[in-house]
Design a protein around this motif. Structure first.
Motif, PDB file in Angstrom:
ATOM      1  N   ASN A 178      53.203 -12.247   8.262  1.00 35.03           N
ATOM      2  CA  ASN A 178      53.959 -13.465   8.562  1.00 35.03           C
ATOM      3  C   ASN A 178      53.032 -14.643   8.793  1.00 35.03           C
ATOM      4  O   ASN A 178      53.312 -15.774   8.359  1.00 35.03           O
ATOM      5  CB  ASN A 178      54.835 -13.240   9.800  1.00 35.03           C
ATOM      6  CG  ASN A 178      56.006 -12.317   9.538  1.00 35.03           C
ATOM      7  OD1 ASN A 178      56.390 -12.095   8.389  1.00 35.03           O
ATOM      8  ND2 ASN A 178      56.569 -11.764  10.589  1.00 35.03           N
ATOM      9  N   THR A 179      51.915 -14.391   9.482  1.00 35.74           N
ATOM     10  CA  THR A 179      50.954 -15.458   9.736  1.00 35.74           C
ATOM     11  C   THR A 179      50.319 -15.943   8.441  1.00 35.74           C
ATOM     12  O   THR A 179      50.151 -17.153   8.237  1.00 35.74           O
ATOM     13  CB  THR A 179      49.859 -14.963  10.699  1.00 35.74           C
ATOM     14  OG1 THR A 179      50.470 -14.453  11.890  1.00 35.74           O
ATOM     15  CG2 THR A 179      48.913 -16.094  11.079  1.00 35.74           C
ATOM     16  N   LEU A 180      49.974 -15.011   7.545  1.00 31.16           N
ATOM     17  CA  LEU A 180      49.445 -15.421   6.245  1.00 31.16           C
ATOM     18  C   LEU A 180      50.473 -16.230   5.456  1.00 31.16           C
ATOM     19  O   LEU A 180      50.118 -17.202   4.778  1.00 31.16           O
ATOM     20  CB  LEU A 180      49.037 -14.190   5.432  1.00 31.16           C
ATOM     21  CG  LEU A 180      47.755 -13.462   5.855  1.00 31.16           C
ATOM     22  CD1 LEU A 180      47.530 -12.254   4.972  1.00 31.16           C
ATOM     23  CD2 LEU A 180      46.555 -14.393   5.807  1.00 31.16           C
ATOM     24  N   THR A 181      51.744 -15.846   5.569  1.00 33.38           N
ATOM     25  CA  THR A 181      52.805 -16.580   4.876  1.00 33.38           C
ATOM     26  C   THR A 181      52.911 -18.011   5.377  1.00 33.38           C
ATOM     27  O   THR A 181      53.244 -18.928   4.615  1.00 33.38           O
ATOM     28  CB  THR A 181      54.157 -15.857   5.059  1.00 33.38           C
ATOM     29  OG1 THR A 181      54.031 -14.509   4.622  1.00 33.38           O
ATOM     30  CG2 THR A 181      55.256 -16.545   4.264  1.00 33.38           C
ATOM     31  N   VAL A 182      52.618 -18.217   6.640  1.00 32.89           N
ATOM     32  CA  VAL A 182      52.650 -19.565   7.203  1.00 32.89           C
ATOM     33  C   VAL A 182      51.382 -20.331   6.860  1.00 32.89           C
ATOM     34  O   VAL A 182      51.414 -21.494   6.437  1.00 32.89           O
ATOM     35  CB  VAL A 182      52.840 -19.508   8.733  1.00 32.89           C
ATOM     36  CG1 VAL A 182      52.674 -20.890   9.354  1.00 32.89           C
ATOM     37  CG2 VAL A 182      54.212 -18.942   9.077  1.00 32.89           C
ATOM     38  N   LEU A 317      52.739 -23.148  19.403  1.00 33.46           N
ATOM     39  CA  LEU A 317      53.778 -24.114  19.752  1.00 33.46           C
ATOM     40  C   LEU A 317      54.656 -24.450  18.550  1.00 33.46           C
ATOM     41  O   LEU A 317      55.893 -24.383  18.626  1.00 33.46           O
ATOM     42  CB  LEU A 317      53.140 -25.384  20.312  1.00 33.46           C
ATOM     43  CG  LEU A 317      54.107 -26.520  20.693  1.00 33.46           C
ATOM     44  CD1 LEU A 317      55.088 -26.045  21.749  1.00 33.46           C
ATOM     45  CD2 LEU A 317      53.333 -27.740  21.167  1.00 33.46           C
ATOM     46  N   VAL A 318      54.054 -24.825  17.432  1.00 34.00           N
ATOM     47  CA  VAL A 318      54.830 -25.196  16.255  1.00 34.00           C
ATOM     48  C   VAL A 318      55.629 -24.005  15.740  1.00 34.00           C
ATOM     49  O   VAL A 318      56.782 -24.142  15.318  1.00 34.00           O
ATOM     50  CB  VAL A 318      53.909 -25.756  15.159  1.00 34.00           C
ATOM     51  CG1 VAL A 318      54.691 -26.057  13.876  1.00 34.00           C
ATOM     52  CG2 VAL A 318      53.217 -27.025  15.651  1.00 34.00           C
ATOM     53  N   ALA A 319      55.038 -22.813  15.779  1.00 34.27           N
ATOM     54  CA  ALA A 319      55.756 -21.620  15.331  1.00 34.27           C
ATOM     55  C   ALA A 319      56.955 -21.330  16.225  1.00 34.27           C
ATOM     56  O   ALA A 319      58.026 -20.941  15.736  1.00 34.27           O
ATOM     57  CB  ALA A 319      54.810 -20.426  15.309  1.00 34.27           C
ATOM     58  N   LEU A 320      56.815 -21.511  17.523  1.00 38.59           N
ATOM     59  CA  LEU A 320      57.942 -21.277  18.431  1.00 38.59           C
ATOM     60  C   LEU A 320      59.084 -22.254  18.167  1.00 38.59           C
ATOM     61  O   LEU A 320      60.257 -21.896  18.256  1.00 38.59           O
ATOM     62  CB  LEU A 320      57.484 -21.402  19.887  1.00 38.59           C
ATOM     63  CG  LEU A 320      56.642 -20.256  20.453  1.00 38.59           C
ATOM     64  CD1 LEU A 320      56.166 -20.598  21.855  1.00 38.59           C
ATOM     65  CD2 LEU A 320      57.446 -18.967  20.473  1.00 38.59           C
ATOM     66  N   VAL A 321      58.752 -23.484  17.833  1.00 41.62           N
ATOM     67  CA  VAL A 321      59.781 -24.510  17.647  1.00 41.62           C
ATOM     68  C   VAL A 321      60.444 -24.406  16.280  1.00 41.62           C
ATOM     69  O   VAL A 321      61.670 -24.496  16.160  1.00 41.62           O
ATOM     70  CB  VAL A 321      59.178 -25.915  17.845  1.00 41.62           C
ATOM     71  CG1 VAL A 321      60.209 -26.993  17.522  1.00 41.62           C
ATOM     72  CG2 VAL A 321      58.667 -26.077  19.270  1.00 41.62           C
ATOM     73  N   PHE A 322      59.661 -24.182  15.235  1.00 41.34           N
ATOM     74  CA  PHE A 322      60.182 -24.295  13.876  1.00 41.34           C
ATOM     75  C   PHE A 322      60.351 -22.968  13.151  1.00 41.34           C
ATOM     76  O   PHE A 322      60.858 -22.950  12.037  1.00 41.34           O
ATOM     77  CB  PHE A 322      59.255 -25.177  13.026  1.00 41.34           C
ATOM     78  CG  PHE A 322      59.195 -26.599  13.475  1.00 41.34           C
ATOM     79  CD1 PHE A 322      60.181 -27.505  13.105  1.00 41.34           C
ATOM     80  CD2 PHE A 322      58.169 -27.043  14.288  1.00 41.34           C
ATOM     81  CE1 PHE A 322      60.127 -28.821  13.532  1.00 41.34           C
ATOM     82  CE2 PHE A 322      58.107 -28.358  14.709  1.00 41.34           C
ATOM     83  CZ  PHE A 322      59.093 -29.253  14.335  1.00 41.34           C
ATOM     84  N   LEU A 323      59.934 -21.842  13.768  1.00 38.50           N
ATOM     85  CA  LEU A 323      59.938 -20.597  13.004  1.00 38.50           C
ATOM     86  C   LEU A 323      60.576 -19.426  13.736  1.00 38.50           C
ATOM     87  O   LEU A 323      61.412 -18.736  13.161  1.00 38.50           O
ATOM     88  CB  LEU A 323      58.501 -20.233  12.602  1.00 38.50           C
ATOM     89  CG  LEU A 323      58.337 -18.972  11.749  1.00 38.50           C
ATOM     90  CD1 LEU A 323      59.009 -19.135  10.407  1.00 38.50           C
ATOM     91  CD2 LEU A 323      56.855 -18.648  11.562  1.00 38.50           C
ATOM     92  N   MET A 333      51.254 -13.761  14.687  1.00 37.63           N
ATOM     93  CA  MET A 333      50.372 -12.958  15.519  1.00 37.63           C
ATOM     94  C   MET A 333      50.212 -13.522  16.920  1.00 37.63           C
ATOM     95  O   MET A 333      50.097 -12.768  17.895  1.00 37.63           O
ATOM     96  CB  MET A 333      49.004 -12.814  14.851  1.00 37.63           C
ATOM     97  CG  MET A 333      49.034 -12.009  13.565  1.00 37.63           C
ATOM     98  SD  MET A 333      47.413 -11.423  13.044  1.00 37.63           S
ATOM     99  CE  MET A 333      47.096 -10.168  14.263  1.00 37.63           C
ATOM    100  N   THR A 334      50.177 -14.835  17.057  1.00 42.20           N
ATOM    101  CA  THR A 334      50.057 -15.414  18.395  1.00 42.20           C
ATOM    102  C   THR A 334      51.257 -15.047  19.258  1.00 42.20           C
ATOM    103  O   THR A 334      51.106 -14.749  20.448  1.00 42.20           O
ATOM    104  CB  THR A 334      49.924 -16.937  18.299  1.00 42.20           C
ATOM    105  OG1 THR A 334      50.956 -17.456  17.436  1.00 42.20           O
ATOM    106  CG2 THR A 334      48.568 -17.331  17.731  1.00 42.20           C
TER     107      THR A 334
END
Length: 383
Positions: A178-182, A317-323, A333-334
């Motif tokens: 998932n992290t690589l996809t982002v 932070l950005v992953a929590l808000v937008f993903l 991973m974070t």
């Protein structure tokens, strides 16, 4: 006044500062790497810097259950004999106790009086003799707190659990992909857009160019936290919502100001004669950009790619808000490590291993492309 053959004070200060910064970066990374190969008991008992040396450690063990192991002597006294290290590693006992409130109360070989004629003798090799009447020697085995010298020990079981255990590896492996996809699209997209924009701002004359450059510089100091909620509202309004497309666009928008600024400064420093000769020969702006500017700008492109890759890989932070969604199908991973902190807060060895797995890819990317970093950062600083 500088003496011949001696370096000025500012050079020494600069060299010392660089060494200190390098050590501040290396020590935590090395500590995380070493801790990922240690057991939880070792991490709790001593620091990673002492992992290569024997360490004093208090270990809680139990004698064998007396119901199946007691023997009655001719004098009518029951005894239990055995070794507390049976089925485990053999340690050298320095001291021991039967209560956590009085650790190290007895030396190896001494006999502890447990009351009412019940005694326990423990030798340095772990062998013991537990003596008492039938009622005293029943139930669970006697708990023993051992102060022992533990030899250095390293294990790969932590990586086996994190990467291959079915109960955990699926989560970490999915979070890795998932992290690589982002990260991959969020690194490539802003580079492509910023390269075109930087070329236009550097070598093309059009009204308002100076204002656009000033706007780019101004956006560098705007905190991304200010734009999170308005941008999420916009995504929901146009139907993007939470998903990979939304997080790609968010990372692209937040990374573009630095990318344009960095690439524009580099492109301005390229020789003007090359571009003018290409125009005289009939080359279009697109041909000049693709055939001349991009190959010459590779150090700056690689420099920004390092920054963008490291930022998006370590982003939470950005992953929590937008993903991130409730199903956990897009967990990065974070976020996975944050969940480990909640569910396995005491398993420091698992947390250290998971954290090192998460930084392994950024470290590899950094070391492979670090030679371009300084060249890209210094772009445009001198003519």
């Amino acid at each position: 006044m500088e003496t011949a053959g001696q370096k000025p004070l500012v050079v020494w200060a600069l060299n010392i500062s660089v060494v200190v910064l390098v050590l501040l970066w290396i020590f935590p990374t090395l500590g995380l790497f070493v801790s990922s190969f240690r057991t939880g008991e070792q991490i709790t008992a001593s620091g990673w810097w002492s992992s290569m040396f024997p360490a004093e450690q208090t270990v809680q063990l139990r004698a064998a259950d007396p119901d199946d192991n007691r023997i009655e002597t001719s004098a009518g006294v029951f005894i239990v004999e055995g070794n507390i290290f049976e089925g485990g590693d053999t340690l050298t006992i320095d001291a021991w106790a039967t209560s956590s409130r009085d650790l190290g109360a007895f030396a190896a070989g001494e006999t502890a009086d447990l009351g009412d004629g019940e005694t326990l003798t423990l030798e340095a090799d772990g062998s013991y003799v537990w003596q008492g009447d039938e009622d005293q020697l029943s139930g669970r085995g006697q708990r023993i707190f051992v102060d022992a010298t533990v030899p250095p020990e390293f294990t790969t079981n932590n990586y086996g659990f994190v990467l291959f255990d079915e109960g955990n590896s699926e989560g970490m492996a999915k979070a890795f992909f998932n992290t690589l996809t982002v990260v991959i699209p969020a690194t490539i997209i802003p580079i492509l857009i910023a390269a075109f924009a930087a070329y236009a701002l550097a070598w093309m004359d059009f009204p308002g160019r100076a204002l656009l450059i000033a706007a780019v510089v101004g956006l560098l100091v705007v905190p991304l936290q200010l734009a999170l909620i308005p941008l999420l509202s916009l995504h929901n309004a146009i139907g993007i919502g939470k998903g990979y497309l939304g997080v790609w666009l968010a990372h692209t928008g937040f990374g573009l100001p630095l990318a344009i600024y960095l690439l524009r400064n580099y492109m301005v420093g390229l020789p003007r004669d090359i571009i003018e000769n290409a125009r005289v020969d009939g080359a279009t702006e697109f041909q000049i950009f693709t055939k001349i500017i991009l190959p010459l700008s590779f150090p700056a492109l690689a420099s920004f790619a390092i920054f963008q890759f490291l930022w998006t890989w370590n982003d939470l932070l950005v992953a929590l808000v937008f993903l991130i969604d409730s199903s956990g199908q897009t967990t990065v991973m974070t976020k996975q490590i944050v969940e480990l902190l909640g569910t396995r807060g005491g398993d420091w060895e698992i947390l250290a291993t998971s954290a090192f797995v998460s930084i392994a890819v950024p470290l590899a990317v950094f070391f492979m492309m670090q030679r371009y970093l300084v060249r890209g950062l210094l772009a445009g600083s001198v003519k």
